[in-house]
Design a protein around this motif. Structure first.
Motif, PDB file in Angstrom:
ATOM      1  N   ARG A 162       0.832  -1.193   0.000  1.00  7.74           N
ATOM      2  CA  ARG A 162       0.000   0.000   0.000  1.00  7.74           C
ATOM      3  C   ARG A 162       0.874   1.254   0.000  1.00  7.74           C
ATOM      4  N   ARG A 163       0.718   2.048  -1.028  1.00  6.89           N
ATOM      5  CA  ARG A 163       1.497   3.278  -1.181  1.00  6.89           C
ATOM      6  C   ARG A 163       0.580   4.378  -1.695  1.00  6.89           C
ATOM      7  N   PRO A 206       4.297   3.373 -10.949  1.00  4.20           N
ATOM      8  CA  PRO A 206       4.504   2.953  -9.563  1.00  4.20           C
ATOM      9  C   PRO A 206       4.835   4.137  -8.666  1.00  4.20           C
ATOM     10  N   ALA A 207       4.700   3.911  -7.380  1.00  6.40           N
ATOM     11  CA  ALA A 207       5.126   4.922  -6.412  1.00  6.40           C
ATOM     12  C   ALA A 207       6.650   5.003  -6.403  1.00  6.40           C
ATOM     13  N   GLY A 208       7.164   6.136  -5.974  1.00  6.61           N
ATOM     14  CA  GLY A 208       8.605   6.297  -5.879  1.00  6.61           C
ATOM     15  C   GLY A 208       9.170   5.497  -4.721  1.00  6.61           C
ATOM     16  N   GLU A 209      10.477   5.433  -4.660  1.00  9.22           N
ATOM     17  CA  GLU A 209      11.143   4.706  -3.580  1.00  9.22           C
ATOM     18  C   GLU A 209      10.839   5.376  -2.243  1.00  9.22           C
TER      19      GLU A 209
END
Length: 218
Positions: free
Chosen positions: A31-32, A201-204
């Protein structure tokens, strides 16, 4: 068998129960905040309803108050919310600085839907009257319960393949939202969660050392 299949009433013994737990831990990690979303359908609207109803029913609340209220906006209703938010912000953000704000609103509107989280203050006020010694705590506990529900729904949507983020344009949009969808006066808007099919995608994510955040005392 996935985690949601398990908690929706199917067998949960042995290997299946361990698999469900692993699915849960994976979902918590996965979950991001996902901002790049599309309106492409991921699951049926009926499945969305099932998932959100389950979360609302089973997420805990202080004194079992069940003060949470949720409105799910799909299709044109979803887009209308972000039109309302855009026009509200246009009145307060300088014209020469509005570009990034407009881009952000368009990104949210590009999703499949938005979950609106409310707390019913009529319930909270009733509890304050019944349990006067805890009066000051009920609004705090209400916010905590709402936070738990937001997390459960967010993680559930992640399990279904959606990406979502949590936004807080309240109280700027409160009155317009209530008027548009005939929301009871006692419902206080807490947060907005646009969701859709992830397109990036979400970033790191950076993590502080757990040693600084957790203590175990034996």
């Amino acid at each position: 068998m996935g985690f949601l299949d398990t908690i929706f009433g199917k067998t949960t013994d042995g290997e299946q129960a361990r698999g469900a737990a692993n699915d849960f831990y994976t979902a918590v990690e996965a979950r991001r905040s996902i901002y790049a979303i599309s309106s492409e359908q991921v699951v049926s609207d009926e499945r969305i309803e099932q998932v959100i109803n389950h979360a609302v029913k089973h997420t805990p609340s202080s004194f079992n108050s069940q003060s949470a209220r949720v409105v799910v906006l799909l299709g044109d209703k979803h887009k209308k919310l972000w039109d309302i938010t855009t026009e509200t912000l246009r009145k307060i953000v300088p014209v020469d600085q509005f570009g990034p704000t407009a881009d952000k609103m368009n990104a949210f509107a590009s999703g499949y839907g938005t979950v609106l989280f409310f707390e019913d203050h009529a319930v909270i006020e009733s509890l304050q009257q019944q349990f006067a010694s805890y009066s000051d705590n009920f609004p705090i506990w209400s916010m905590q319960s709402s936070g738990m529900l937001q997390y459960v729904i967010w993680t559930s949507l992640e399990l279904e393949g959606f990406g979502a983020s949590l936004q807080h344009y309240n109280p700027l949009i409160d009155e317009a939202v209530k008027q548009e969808w005939n929301i009871p006066a006692s419902w206080k808007l807490m947060a907005q969660m646009p969701f859709g099919k992830p397109t990036a995608p979400a970033g790191e994510k950076q993590f502080k050392p757990l040693e600084e955040r957790v203590r175990y005392l034996k």
